[in-house]
Design an enzyme around this catalytic site. Structure first.
Site, PDB file in Angstrom:
ATOM      1  N   VAL A   1       0.825  -1.210   0.000  1.00 21.85           N
ATOM      2  CA  VAL A   1       0.000   0.000   0.000  1.00 21.85           C
ATOM      3  C   VAL A   1       0.861   1.264   0.000  1.00 21.85           C
ATOM      4  CG1 VAL A   1      -1.658   1.316   1.399  1.00 21.85           C
ATOM      5  CG2 VAL A   1      -2.007  -1.110   0.996  1.00 21.85           C
TER       6      VAL A   1
ATOM      7  N   LYS B   1      14.934  -2.972   2.484  1.00 22.97           N
ATOM      8  CA  LYS B   1      13.887  -2.511   1.550  1.00 22.97           C
ATOM      9  C   LYS B   1      14.251  -1.148   0.977  1.00 22.97           C
ATOM     10  CE  LYS B   1       9.411  -4.462   2.640  1.00 22.97           C
ATOM     11  NZ  LYS B   1       8.109  -4.349   3.235  1.00 22.97           N
TER      12      LYS B   1
ATOM     13  N   GLU C   1      -3.879  -6.426  -4.685  1.00 22.11           N
ATOM     14  CA  GLU C   1      -2.532  -6.817  -5.110  1.00 22.11           C
ATOM     15  C   GLU C   1      -2.651  -7.481  -6.474  1.00 22.11           C
ATOM     16  OE1 GLU C   1      -0.447  -9.122  -2.137  1.00 22.11           O
ATOM     17  OE2 GLU C   1      -1.016  -7.667  -0.611  1.00 22.11           O
TER      18      GLU C   1
ATOM     19  N   LEU D   1     -18.010 -14.336  -7.741  1.00 26.17           N
ATOM     20  CA  LEU D   1     -18.892 -15.502  -7.691  1.00 26.17           C
ATOM     21  C   LEU D   1     -18.226 -16.721  -8.334  1.00 26.17           C
ATOM     22  CD1 LEU D   1     -22.612 -14.493  -8.424  1.00 26.17           C
ATOM     23  CD2 LEU D   1     -21.564 -15.150  -6.267  1.00 26.17           C
TER      24      LEU D   1
ATOM     25  N   ALA E   1     -16.339 -20.049  -7.881  1.00 23.43           N
ATOM     26  CA  ALA E   1     -16.055 -21.034  -6.822  1.00 23.43           C
ATOM     27  C   ALA E   1     -14.604 -21.471  -6.898  1.00 23.43           C
ATOM     28  CB  ALA E   1     -16.980 -22.234  -6.999  1.00 23.43           C
ATOM     29  N   GLY E   2     -14.062 -21.878  -5.772  1.00 26.18           N
ATOM     30  CA  GLY E   2     -12.660 -22.306  -5.760  1.00 26.18           C
ATOM     31  C   GLY E   2     -12.241 -22.785  -4.394  1.00 26.18           C
TER      32      GLY E   2
ATOM     33  N   CYS F   1      -5.370  -9.476   3.427  1.00 27.96           N
ATOM     34  CA  CYS F   1      -6.495  -8.634   3.857  1.00 27.96           C
ATOM     35  C   CYS F   1      -7.729  -9.398   4.321  1.00 27.96           C
ATOM     36  CB  CYS F   1      -6.867  -7.675   2.732  1.00 27.96           C
ATOM     37  SG  CYS F   1      -5.578  -6.459   2.453  1.00 27.96           S
TER      38      CYS F   1
HETATM   39  P1  NAD Z   1       3.255  -4.582   4.354  1.00 32.21           P
HETATM   40  O1  NAD Z   1       3.458  -5.485   5.500  1.00 32.21           O
HETATM   41  O2  NAD Z   1       3.520  -5.070   2.965  1.00 32.21           O
HETATM   42  O3  NAD Z   1       4.114  -3.254   4.552  1.00 32.21           O
HETATM   43  C1  NAD Z   1       4.180  -2.527   5.725  1.00 32.21           C
HETATM   44  C2  NAD Z   1       5.509  -1.783   5.751  1.00 32.21           C
HETATM   45  O4  NAD Z   1       5.533  -0.885   6.844  1.00 32.21           O
HETATM   46  C3  NAD Z   1       6.728  -2.690   5.913  1.00 32.21           C
HETATM   47  O5  NAD Z   1       7.662  -2.420   4.882  1.00 32.21           O
HETATM   48  C4  NAD Z   1       7.308  -2.296   7.295  1.00 32.21           C
HETATM   49  O6  NAD Z   1       8.714  -2.410   7.367  1.00 32.21           O
HETATM   50  C5  NAD Z   1       6.845  -0.867   7.391  1.00 32.21           C
HETATM   51  N1  NAD Z   1       6.791  -0.319   8.749  1.00 32.21           N
HETATM   52  C6  NAD Z   1       6.272  -0.884   9.868  1.00 32.21           C
HETATM   53  N2  NAD Z   1       6.360  -0.034  10.895  1.00 32.21           N
HETATM   54  C7  NAD Z   1       6.924   1.094  10.436  1.00 32.21           C
HETATM   55  C8  NAD Z   1       7.265   2.336  11.008  1.00 32.21           C
HETATM   56  N3  NAD Z   1       7.008   2.618  12.305  1.00 32.21           N
HETATM   57  N4  NAD Z   1       7.872   3.273  10.253  1.00 32.21           N
HETATM   58  C9  NAD Z   1       8.125   3.018   8.954  1.00 32.21           C
HETATM   59  N5  NAD Z   1       7.807   1.867   8.330  1.00 32.21           N
HETATM   60  C10 NAD Z   1       7.218   0.918   9.058  1.00 32.21           C
HETATM   61  O7  NAD Z   1       1.758  -4.077   4.474  1.00 32.21           O
HETATM   62  P2  NAD Z   1       0.704  -3.772   3.301  1.00 32.21           P
HETATM   63  O8  NAD Z   1       0.251  -5.039   2.664  1.00 32.21           O
HETATM   64  O9  NAD Z   1       1.200  -2.671   2.464  1.00 32.21           O
HETATM   65  O10 NAD Z   1      -0.519  -3.246   4.190  1.00 32.21           O
HETATM   66  C11 NAD Z   1      -0.468  -2.014   4.879  1.00 32.21           C
HETATM   67  C12 NAD Z   1      -1.846  -1.708   5.394  1.00 32.21           C
HETATM   68  O11 NAD Z   1      -2.761  -1.510   4.310  1.00 32.21           O
HETATM   69  C13 NAD Z   1      -2.470  -2.809   6.250  1.00 32.21           C
HETATM   70  O12 NAD Z   1      -3.235  -2.236   7.266  1.00 32.21           O
HETATM   71  C14 NAD Z   1      -3.367  -3.535   5.276  1.00 32.21           C
HETATM   72  O13 NAD Z   1      -4.433  -4.163   5.905  1.00 32.21           O
HETATM   73  C15 NAD Z   1      -3.856  -2.401   4.398  1.00 32.21           C
HETATM   74  N6  NAD Z   1      -4.235  -2.796   3.046  1.00 32.21           N
HETATM   75  C16 NAD Z   1      -3.465  -3.688   2.364  1.00 32.21           C
HETATM   76  C17 NAD Z   1      -3.824  -4.034   1.065  1.00 32.21           C
HETATM   77  C18 NAD Z   1      -3.008  -5.039   0.292  1.00 32.21           C
HETATM   78  O14 NAD Z   1      -3.492  -5.490  -0.755  1.00 32.21           O
HETATM   79  N7  NAD Z   1      -1.816  -5.398   0.699  1.00 32.21           N
HETATM   80  C19 NAD Z   1      -4.972  -3.487   0.471  1.00 32.21           C
HETATM   81  C20 NAD Z   1      -5.721  -2.571   1.193  1.00 32.21           C
HETATM   82  C21 NAD Z   1      -5.340  -2.235   2.494  1.00 32.21           C
END
Ligand code: NAD
Length: 439
Positions: free
Chosen positions: A12, A36, A154, A249, A251-252, A259
């Site tokens: 995100v 990273k 994603e 819709l 199935a799988g 998430c």
């Molecule tokens: P992720 O785990 O891929 O990335 C999170 C990043 O934050 C990591 O790189 C970590 O090192 C960094 N981080 C943690 N603490 C930190 C700090 N204090 N300072 C700086 N960096 C820090 O997570 P993601 O998949 O990107 O998800 C992030 C949020 O978005 C979550 O709440 C998730 O539920 C939500 N979200 C994710 C998606 C998805 O498809 N992945 C979609 C919608 C919402």
């Protein structure tokens, strides 16, 4: 043009940072993970996401996108801060807010001027106000908070960010909502502005609803198998009704990823905190949990024992076009196969390196579908990558001992399987055995 800081460079955060830079802002992305940030500084994305690396390079070259691990540098000039850190599940299913809390402390300690602080992370109702109190304990500077939940998928994250269905903005004041709405204006996506608590709930309710649709059709699929109906036809017939729609819709073997599993559990916990038993969602999770096991059960029914059987597993990531292995069905399926003494030979176009970190060491990985299928006793389709969907069924026949396929994603039509003379088991549809469709 705004000066923006994005905290967290996961799926995100990185996509948000790159997109906001692309639409003309100065963006600095902060992460604690040194490796990273090193990769990003060298213009390589730590995650696989189609189109992301190219867009990132373009904006780094234009001089409006930077990466850092240094909080002082990150917050020095920012006007808007996005929090996009992870909110994984605790053991009990509640959302773990540790990373959010740490990000809030960091912001409180380092921000230099009035800011708008926007939470993109998926957080339980009330968390934005909690973030506000944390920041206030570390700073006397005035700031506003906004809940701006993220809906990207994603695998198509860049497309979704440019062509999303809606942007939700939850704010305390109209002026704050307007600042964020103006920021997103170049994307021309419909914006819905509401209060902070409702914005937080919209995210959970949306994911819970989509998960419900998937478990609903999977439950219908399981029933179809018992009564001799074909879920593909059922889902098509249902989807023609515009009140139902044809999306989600298919199935799988169930939903996975970072998430749906965690957000459904967190919503149940959130409801429990206010003495509300969310029975419907509990059933959604229960159905989802059983789906991968049902596929393995079909294998067990076909072979009296799986001991020493070579099983080709096609696809490992939780869905196509991503290397994300979080809560992937492959984890459950492979674990069970190994428990039953099978040998697992696995293939995925991009997720093998991630898979190695979370699957048992006995799993053998291959670099091509053909090598995976060679001399396998059975093949299981776990992730519907285009490359996997496009294998001609005759190839299974040519390469395997006997072409016995368990398709967890219903990639082929039944007449196709019949024509290719393969033994074919899918989800919610009759089996194809000896070129005959058997109820
Ligand atoms: P992720 O785990 O891929 O990335 C999170 C990043 O934050 C990591 O790189 C970590 O090192 C960094 N981080 C943690 N603490 C930190 C700090 N204090 N300072 C700086 N960096 C820090 O997570 P993601 O998949 O990107 O998800 C992030 C949020 O978005 C979550 O709440 C998730 O539920 C939500 N979200 C994710 C998606 C998805 O498809 N992945 C979609 C919608 C919402």
């Amino acid at each position: 043009m705004m000066k923006i800081t994005v905290v967290g460079t996961g799926y995100v955060g990185l996509v948000t940072g790159v997109t906001l830079a692309e639409i003309g802002n100065n963006v600095i992305c902060l992460d604690l993970d040194v490796s990273k940030i090193d990769m990003l500084k060298n213009c390589h994305t730590p995650i696989y996401e189609p189109g992301l690396e190219e867009l990132m390079k373009k904006n780094v070259d234009r001089g409006n996108l930077w990466f850092t691990t240094n909080s002082t540098e990150a917050f020095e000039e920012s006007e808007i801060i996005f929090i996009a850190v992870g909110t994984p599940s605790n053991q009990d299913g509640t959302a773990n807010l540790y990373f959010v809390e740490q990000a809030a402390i960091d912001i409180g300690k380092h921000m230099k001027r009035r800011q708008v602080i926007v939470t993109k992370s998926t957080v339980p109702v009330g968390t934005n106000h909690y973030i506000k109190t944390i920041i206030q304990t570390h700073s006397n500077i005035e700031f506003d908070i906004v809940s701006n939940p993220e809906f990207l998928r994603e695998g198509s994250a860049i497309y979704d960010t440019f062509y999303g269905d809606r942007i939700v903005i939850g704010a305390e004041k109209d002026e704050t909502a307007t600042i964020i709405a103006n920021l997103y204006k170049p994307l021309s996506i419909p914006i819905y502005t509401t209060d902070i608590r409702s914005a937080e709930m919209i995210k959970y309710a949306s994911n819970a609803f989509l998960a419900t649709k998937i478990s609903f059709i999977n439950e219908i699929a399981n029933l179809c198998e018992k009564v001799g109906a074909n879920v593909e036809a059922v889902s098509y017939g249902m989807g023609l009704d515009q009140r139902i729609g044809n999306k989600f819709l298919q199935a799988g073997i169930g939903y996975g990823g970072s998430c749906f599993p965690k957000d459904t559990k967190a919503l149940i916990q959130l409801a429990g905190n206010v003495q509300h038993e969310f029975e419907l969602l509990k059933a959604v999770i229960a159905v989802n949990n059983q789906q991968p096991h049902l596929l393995v059960k079909k294998l067990q029914q076909r072979f009296s024992s799986l001991l020493h059987k070579n099983i080709a597993v096609l696809g490992l990531s939780f869905k196509p076009n991503t290397d994300d292995m979080r809560e992937a069905a492959s984890l459950v399926i492979i674990d069970e196969l190994l428990k039953h003494g099978a040998t697992v030979i696995a293939y995925d176009p991009v997720a093998i390196e991630q898979a190695k970190k979370c699957l048992p060491a006995e799993v053998v990985y291959t670099r091509s579908i053909q090598t995976t299928l060679m001399d396998a006793d059975a093949a299981i389709i776990v992730t519907e990558w285009e490359e996997i969907k496009n294998i001609n069924l005759h190839q299974y026949k040519a390469l395997m001992k006997e072409a016995i396929i368990f398709d967890g994603r219903n990639c082929y039509s039944l007449p196709e399987a019949e024509r290719a003379d393969v033994e074919y088991y899918s989800v919610g549809r009759p089996a194809v055995v000896n070129a005959t469709i058997c109820p």
